[in-house]
Every structure is written in structure tokens, then in C-alpha cells.
Write a protein that holds these residues in place. Structure first.
Motif, PDB file in Angstrom:
ATOM      1  N   SER A 135     -26.991 -18.481  52.706  1.00 18.90           N
ATOM      2  CA  SER A 135     -27.824 -19.770  52.389  1.00 18.90           C
ATOM      3  C   SER A 135     -28.684 -19.779  53.098  1.00 18.90           C
ATOM      4  O   SER A 135     -29.299 -20.143  51.901  1.00 18.90           O
ATOM      5  CB  SER A 135     -27.082 -20.120  54.422  1.00 18.90           C
ATOM      6  N   GLN A 162     -25.127 -32.695  60.436  1.00 19.69           N
ATOM      7  CA  GLN A 162     -24.097 -33.146  60.114  1.00 19.69           C
ATOM      8  C   GLN A 162     -23.950 -34.297  60.904  1.00 19.69           C
ATOM      9  O   GLN A 162     -22.772 -35.709  60.093  1.00 19.69           O
ATOM     10  CB  GLN A 162     -22.748 -32.531  60.015  1.00 19.69           C
ATOM     11  N   ASP A 215     -16.658 -34.057  57.892  1.00 17.89           N
ATOM     12  CA  ASP A 215     -16.195 -33.660  57.310  1.00 17.89           C
ATOM     13  C   ASP A 215     -17.134 -31.969  57.309  1.00 17.89           C
ATOM     14  O   ASP A 215     -16.626 -31.002  57.581  1.00 17.89           O
ATOM     15  CB  ASP A 215     -15.308 -33.615  55.898  1.00 17.89           C
ATOM     16  N   GLY A 216     -18.284 -32.068  57.103  1.00 20.53           N
ATOM     17  CA  GLY A 216     -19.613 -31.293  57.170  1.00 20.53           C
ATOM     18  C   GLY A 216     -19.243 -30.347  58.704  1.00 20.53           C
ATOM     19  O   GLY A 216     -19.763 -29.295  58.519  1.00 20.53           O
ATOM     20  N   ASP A 233     -21.114 -36.924  58.491  1.00 18.92           N
ATOM     21  CA  ASP A 233     -20.687 -36.313  57.754  1.00 18.92           C
ATOM     22  C   ASP A 233     -19.928 -35.321  58.598  1.00 18.92           C
ATOM     23  O   ASP A 233     -20.145 -34.368  58.618  1.00 18.92           O
ATOM     24  CB  ASP A 233     -21.634 -35.596  56.877  1.00 18.92           C
ATOM     25  N   HIS A 259     -28.323 -37.105  51.625  1.00 19.02           N
ATOM     26  CA  HIS A 259     -27.414 -36.571  52.627  1.00 19.02           C
ATOM     27  C   HIS A 259     -27.917 -38.031  54.618  1.00 19.02           C
ATOM     28  O   HIS A 259     -26.959 -38.160  54.660  1.00 19.02           O
ATOM     29  CB  HIS A 259     -27.201 -35.470  52.365  1.00 19.02           C
ATOM     30  N   THR A 307     -16.902 -28.189  59.292  1.00 17.72           N
ATOM     31  CA  THR A 307     -16.722 -26.967  58.969  1.00 17.72           C
ATOM     32  C   THR A 307     -17.655 -25.504  59.486  1.00 17.72           C
ATOM     33  O   THR A 307     -17.265 -24.933  60.269  1.00 17.72           O
ATOM     34  CB  THR A 307     -17.049 -26.987  57.758  1.00 17.72           C
ATOM     35  N   ILE A 308     -18.680 -27.031  60.032  1.00 17.55           N
ATOM     36  CA  ILE A 308     -19.440 -25.831  61.120  1.00 17.55           C
ATOM     37  C   ILE A 308     -19.088 -25.129  61.669  1.00 17.55           C
ATOM     38  O   ILE A 308     -19.533 -24.104  62.909  1.00 17.55           O
ATOM     39  CB  ILE A 308     -20.318 -26.505  61.247  1.00 17.55           C
TER      40      ILE A 308
END
Length: 127
Positions: free
Chosen positions: A20, A100, A107-108, A105, A38, A111-112
Motif C-alpha cells: 500500500s 472511511q 464498505d471500505g 464509506d 472521496h 474491509t479495514i
């Protein structure tokens, strides 16, 4: 090998953060551009380059500490550097999660959290 679980967890975190960080360095302008959109409706809208730089530093240090921790586990009986790498990884993920959530966000953010589970497992195993 009695240290297989922490080594594998640290390897996961190392790959995650170093890749990353590399991506952020390789495509800095593209990342800043995307993140400005974003975060355009958030309190971070005008802080994107600084926030991205902060995350970049956290990711690189997390990845390097995790790699150093793997080496430490292979060569010594101590796991202090590995532990600090796992802790910093968790803190880095919390910073990412905060961003996020601010951007709404979800969904983001989810994921984290998926990455946070192995990171906190590494902290637990190494403590």
C-alpha cells in the motif's frame, strides 16, 4: 517452529502495508486526486495531501516493523519489535477506519475491519 502463527500474521501485515505504501509513492498524484473526491464533503477535504502523507508514513513504519519482527522471531527469543509492529499496524488501521467512516464509506470501513482482526490477533499472540 513455535512462532509460525505470529510470523504468518506479521507477514500478512507486512505485505499489506508495504504494498500500500509503495502504491501511494508510485501514484501519489492519482491517489491525492481520487481521495480529494472521496473526502470532498468531509472535514478532511482540505487536508488530503497531509492525511495521505501521514498514512503513508504509518504504513511504511508498520510494514518495516513487521518485517523486522519476523527477522527477530527467527533469530532471537524476543518478540518486542514484532509486538510494536503489530501495535502500530492496529493504530494505522484505526486511522484508515476513521477516514472511511468520516467519508461514510461503510464498505471500505468493513474491509479495514477485516484486516484489523489478524492485526489484533498478532498483538494478542505477541503480548
Amino acid at each position: 517452529m513455535t512462532q509460525a502463527a505470529p510470523i504468518l500474521l506479521l507477514l500478512l501485515l507486512s505485505v499489506t502495508f508495504l504494498q500500500s505504501g509503495y502504491d501511494k509513492i508510485k501514484d501519489w498524484k492519482g491517489n491525492v486526486s481520487w481521495l480529494k473526491g472521496h473526502f470532498s464533503e468531509t472535514i478532511l477535504a482540505k487536508q488530503v495531501p497531509l492525511a495521505l502523507f501521514t498514512i503513508l508514513i504509518l504504513e511504511i513504519f508498520s510494514g518495516v516493523l513487521c518485517v523486522s519482527g519476523i527477522i527477530e522471531l527467527f533469530t532471537k527469543t524476543s518478540s518486542q519489535v514484532a509486538y510494536y509492529g503489530a501495535i502500530l499496524s492496529c493504530l494505522t488501521l484505526i486511522f484508515l477506519l476513521f477516514g472511511q467512516r468520516i467519508a461514510k464509506d461503510y464498505d471500505g470501513a468493513r474491509t479495514i475491519v477485516i484486516y484489523f482482526v489478524p492485526a489484533i490477533m498478532a498483538v494478542y499472540i505477541l503480548s
